[in-house]
Design an enzyme around this catalytic site. Sequence first.
Site, PDB file in Angstrom:
ATOM      1  N   ASP A 295      -0.379  -9.635   2.733  1.00  0.00           N
ATOM      2  CA  ASP A 295      -0.485  -8.110   2.097  1.00  0.00           C
ATOM      3  C   ASP A 295      -1.408  -8.157   0.892  1.00  0.00           C
ATOM      4  OD1 ASP A 295       0.222  -5.751   1.707  1.00  0.00           O
ATOM      5  OD2 ASP A 295       2.280  -5.727   1.419  1.00  0.00           O
TER       6      ASP A 295
HETATM    7  C1  BGC Z   1       1.232  -2.399   1.473  1.00  0.00           C
HETATM    8  C2  BGC Z   1       0.958  -2.693   2.838  1.00  0.00           C
HETATM    9  C3  BGC Z   1      -0.177  -2.147   3.304  1.00  0.00           C
HETATM   10  C4  BGC Z   1      -1.430  -2.595   2.423  1.00  0.00           C
HETATM   11  C5  BGC Z   1      -2.804  -2.075   2.947  1.00  0.00           C
HETATM   12  C6  BGC Z   1      -0.103  -2.897   0.675  1.00  0.00           C
HETATM   13  O1  BGC Z   1       0.510  -2.462  -0.579  1.00  0.00           O
HETATM   14  O2  BGC Z   1       2.571  -3.335   1.086  1.00  0.00           O
HETATM   15  O3  BGC Z   1       2.025  -2.218   3.671  1.00  0.00           O
HETATM   16  O4  BGC Z   1      -0.503  -2.326   4.657  1.00  0.00           O
HETATM   17  O5  BGC Z   1      -1.100  -2.479   1.237  1.00  0.00           O
HETATM   18  O6  BGC Z   1      -2.691  -0.907   2.654  1.00  0.00           O
END
Ligand code: BGC
Length: 775
Positions: A295
């Site tokens: 993530d």
């Molecule tokens: C979130 C994810 C997301 C990623 C990319 C993160 O802050 O937890 O769910 O896919 O950002 O935008």
Amino acid sequence: MKKLIVLATLALSPVFSAQEMVDKPVQSYQTAQYQARKKAFVDNLLSKMTLDEKIGQMNLPTSGDFTTGMAQSSDIGKKVEQGLVGGLFNIKGADKIKAVQKVAVEKSRLKIPMIFGMDVIHGYETTFPIPLGLAASWDMNLVQQSARVAAREAAFDGINWTFSPMVDISREPRWGRVSEGSGEDPYLGSEISKNMVYGYQGKDLANGTNILACVKHFALYGAGESGRDYNTVDMSHVRMFNEYFPPYKAAVDAGVASVMASFNEVDGVPATGNRWLQTEVLRNQWKFKGFVVTDYTGINEMVDHGMGDLQQVSALALKAGVDMDMVGEGFLTTLKKSLSEGKVTQAEIDMAARRILEAKYDLGLFDNPYKHGDAKLAAKEVYNLENRNIARSVAAQSMVLLKNENQVLPLKKSGTVAVIGPLVNNSMNMAGTWSVATKHSASVNLMQGLQANYGKDVKFLSAKGANIDYDAKLEEIYAAHGKKTDRDSRSKEELLKEAVDVANKADVIVLAIGESAEMSGESSSRSEITIPQSQVDLLNELKKTGKPIAMILFTGRPLALTNVKDMPDAILNAWFPGSEAGNAIADVIFGKVNPSGKLPMTFPRSLGQVPIYYNAKNTGRPLDQKLTDKCEYQRFRSNYMDECNTPLYAFGYGLSYTRFNYSDISISNANPKGNQTVQASVTVTNSGNYDGAEVVQLYIRDMVGSITRPVKELKGFQKIFLKKGESKKVTFDITPESLKFYNGDLKYDWESGEFDIMIGTSSDEVKHSKINWTK
Ligand code: BGC
């Protein structure tokens, strides 16, 4: 290109024809020759790559300031040229994406194409209800179709990878991200997970309109302590495997191409650096073949978790099984050094690069790096009427009727309706959270929807009535990501007076209250899950007018509605319905669509009951059922002195404008042996005055186990459509598969004994039957 069949009506029949529904992983369509060709191609490519280029494939920056004009000059542009970027995300527009791809395939040494990701969570420009709402439809055709439409729109616009589905089971309504998932149940969650993957990935990843799915957040992100986002998780392995893992595994079984690691720790090790999770469970046990991405800055965050410096945690992530580093550049800046110091191996780096190259191969990018993205096609195919009609139908199917006294709903198509609430004229807040590509200004708000559909026959008056919250500072937080709430500068009294005046001129009040879009979603935990007081006061004032009130609830989470539920005559939970919000709400409240949504997550009476979920354990001191039903206290039993044990609205609950009667259950064989199949049937009759759809739910309780078993578990459901007066026999095939669970040794098996078979309209309203199953 195959066209989707669009429903002319908003009836329940599946929008996909049977042959268009995908029911197998995309990989199952790939031949052995294809696999061999892919391997040979990637082997050859890897043999030409430098160490830097391999690590480059493992790097996933966000586009930041990357725009067409700056492709060559920006930092990312330079890195793309040097082969130091494997993919990019948060870049929107076919032409922009093409420009970046051009740099990769024309200027970089090995001309390796990039993948382009985005959070396409519940639709692209055409936006569907928030995932929790979509789950409430319990309609797998619609679930798959919404993902299909999202994939096509995204692909026409250049995207070939979505960070969806999010399948984190959660029993924590304080956690804002429950809005992004399918709620509390592993069975429903798994069905949705699988169908989302099928919808995004289709049968052929290389056909230009299918995209890579990414199941997230692996794992247990929905179980953070106290509902605070990113918080610590600690749970038994038995619970993980039985209650939280199934939807991730369902995505893997459905052939999901990628997995995103979660921010939280599991067994004391952050998921991003957790080898047991990423390798032992995911790859060795579940046979996952795709790539794992972190993530956002998940590797770097392990420094704050207390796992070491950036070099250490980057090595930890690689060794755990992570292939791609989102944003943080830990891999890019430290892996070379770690390799030279013997802290990681060449084989580990090669394997990670290989998995990413294989995904690009599956997308067909080595044949045509520009296959996703065609500005002309995008102009025609993205956010077109066809897709918006589908979104409208899905939104209507996702709404849950929580209460309908005196048949206030559906409304008469005449007279005067007062439409009141802080968001009735607000398009920005209709899509809900994670709506990166949504055309917000075009989203149909409530007033627009009502006027457009019924404005000829009905006089609509509107008033704001209240701000989202009395606290202006809080309301600003609630209006994140540009989703303005249009705070009114008038005093509370002025707003209320206007609302009451408008209400007094009307025959009925439609009161839309609840949350603004960004009160749920990432980083949107709440320590109270009630409707803000400003809006409760509004409801109180309107109640005094004596007019009937139909309350429309906007929410991204289960709310504790105890303090408001008695005031309105009807409550329709609309979640955040998406692009077509106003039209879909109009369809439901005027009866064009009979609501059929069922709650995918329990609505508690009060926050003190949380976590409260239907598939709980019995305990050794359960409260007597009669006392439970009457909400009476009993000393030395498992209950509260000051609160009932039952929720306000149970999992699986949802009313209709019509009534469904259930016959008793008939069982084909009450004493099955071994691998037999048992049929459990009920006859459901529509005994009310409207045609309508019903979700018939099957629950099973394993009465005695080698470990304690839940009081009931969802094991099947069927959404059926019944004309007024019509009856249908609904049959569930039960096999030992439905009885299996992970036992104390984490062995997945079933045990002989007695099972309570329950079929009903909601988890708390079921018929019972017993079977005794021996091995
Ligand atoms: C979130 C994810 C997301 C990623 C990319 C993160 O802050 O937890 O769910 O896919 O950002 O935008």
